[in-house]
Design an enzyme around this catalytic site. Sequence first.
Site, PDB file in Angstrom:
ATOM      1  N   ARG A 167      38.830   4.637  -7.461  1.00 55.17           N
ATOM      2  CA  ARG A 167      37.998   4.589  -8.669  1.00 55.17           C
ATOM      3  C   ARG A 167      38.268   3.319  -9.469  1.00 55.17           C
ATOM      4  O   ARG A 167      37.476   2.965 -10.347  1.00 55.17           O
ATOM      5  CB  ARG A 167      38.265   5.822  -9.535  1.00 55.17           C
ATOM      6  CG  ARG A 167      37.863   7.128  -8.863  1.00 55.17           C
ATOM      7  CD  ARG A 167      38.397   8.314  -9.638  1.00 55.17           C
ATOM      8  NE  ARG A 167      37.854   8.358 -10.981  1.00 55.17           N
ATOM      9  CZ  ARG A 167      38.394   9.052 -11.978  1.00 55.17           C
ATOM     10  NH1 ARG A 167      39.518   9.725 -11.789  1.00 55.17           N
ATOM     11  NH2 ARG A 167      37.826   9.050 -13.164  1.00 55.17           N
ATOM     12  N   HIS A 227      44.683  16.313 -14.638  1.00 55.77           N
ATOM     13  CA  HIS A 227      43.884  17.538 -14.589  1.00 55.77           C
ATOM     14  C   HIS A 227      44.777  18.766 -14.452  1.00 55.77           C
ATOM     15  O   HIS A 227      44.438  19.852 -14.923  1.00 55.77           O
ATOM     16  CB  HIS A 227      42.930  17.505 -13.395  1.00 55.77           C
ATOM     17  CG  HIS A 227      41.867  16.467 -13.480  1.00 55.77           C
ATOM     18  ND1 HIS A 227      42.076  15.173 -13.119  1.00 55.77           N
ATOM     19  CD2 HIS A 227      40.586  16.542 -13.913  1.00 55.77           C
ATOM     20  CE1 HIS A 227      40.966  14.480 -13.303  1.00 55.77           C
ATOM     21  NE2 HIS A 227      40.057  15.288 -13.794  1.00 55.77           N
ATOM     22  N   ASP A 257      39.578  12.257 -23.200  1.00 56.17           N
ATOM     23  CA  ASP A 257      39.235  12.764 -21.883  1.00 56.17           C
ATOM     24  C   ASP A 257      38.955  14.258 -22.065  1.00 56.17           C
ATOM     25  O   ASP A 257      39.123  14.816 -23.163  1.00 56.17           O
ATOM     26  CB  ASP A 257      40.380  12.505 -20.904  1.00 56.17           C
ATOM     27  CG  ASP A 257      39.924  12.510 -19.451  1.00 56.17           C
ATOM     28  OD1 ASP A 257      38.817  12.985 -19.169  1.00 56.17           O
ATOM     29  OD2 ASP A 257      40.686  12.032 -18.595  1.00 56.17           O
TER      30      ASP A 257
END
Length: 434
Positions: A218, A261, A334
């Site tokens: 990414r 996450h 985020d």
Amino acid sequence: MFRRIGTAGLLTVSLAACGFAADGAPAARPPASQASPTAEPVPSGTPATGGVSTTAPAGDPVRRTLARMSVREKVGQLFMPVVHGTAADTVSGENQARYGAQTPAKVVAKYHLGGVILFPGNVKSVGQVVGLTNGLQKSSDVPLLIGTDQENGLVSRMSAVMTRFPGAAEIGATGRPTLARDVARATGAELRAMGVNLDFAPVADVNVDPRNPVIGKRAYGNKPDQVAKMVGAAVKGFDAAGVAASAKHFPGHGDTRVDSHTGLPVVKHTRAEWERLDAPPFRAAIDAGVDAIMTAHIVYPKLDPSGDPATLSKPILTGLLRKELGFKGVISTDALNMAGARVKYDDGEVAVRAVLAGADLLLMPNDLPKQYQAVLKAVESGRVSEARLDQSVTRLLTLKKNRGLLGKAPVVSAAKAAEVVRSAEHRRLAARVR
């Protein structure tokens, strides 16, 4: 990110705004990082919390909009959740369970939302997305930020309908920032044609650790100067398309083997190492006029010894990003349903601490009703001053104004979108990069 769905506790896997892969020419404007949102003024504030000016022209649309908003409406502007359905009037048990409102339009109206973020479940066809975004805008008194994560490559939420451009690693490997600019401009043009006005891209992380489980391809690469050139070019490309860009994940997610996450990473870079390894792409984004910067749920002990993730850190968001780097645009968290944001505090406290730290946009709240009420209570009690709230709302409204969203509800054309999305020109560009 991993997210609990509905009151029955059905567990599903979704992906946060920064997250993993999912099945998924405007008027000139002043660069967000150079023209303070408060050059067109608003209620009082202090440089330490964003530098909000108090002397805007009386006819300024930001000031007019802010003046007519209640505290509840201002608090709602801070939130950008996921809504469920492919049309604004889609009845969904998921919306009812999570938000106490059946349709996306009713969720927007109930919480006076500042925006929504789209995921693959919202995307079936170009015409359908146009109908959804037009319907959402019609449901809101203040035009919405409608965002998505279209980084291209691994994270492409709208890949079902858009041109499939190569990801950042492939573009970075060419050594040609002009390609980063052109791909961002084409991506932005397709998003804007469908009514999406904010892309949570580009990734500004430097992939320092090749075993990084969350950034990897990414990122544009592992060399700070190379990544900085690509990020600056991409920001300019999105700007040329009339779409707001959000560089992510500040202060840098490139040197960790823990995925935010599912856990809370710790990056042990010294201040000097941060300046050398992590800072250059964010400085380049700010210099290019990036509209927004997204935070990371990462602990940086050398930048803030409190043990709080950057998303909840005033020394990092207000001190480093605002005061030292001079960023005057929107700070977005985020996704707040990620584990990295929720290790130390409950959901309501997470939202309040993010605002106190300096965040303006609270992305993907884990429990919107609870977090909305927590921020509202914090304002009513004085823990979060109304001046501080006004600073964030002013920045959000200024972004909307700069992107042509204030004044009249934006409406996009399905016929025009069909001409732009997956155009022959864009497909040729995608082939050029490979």
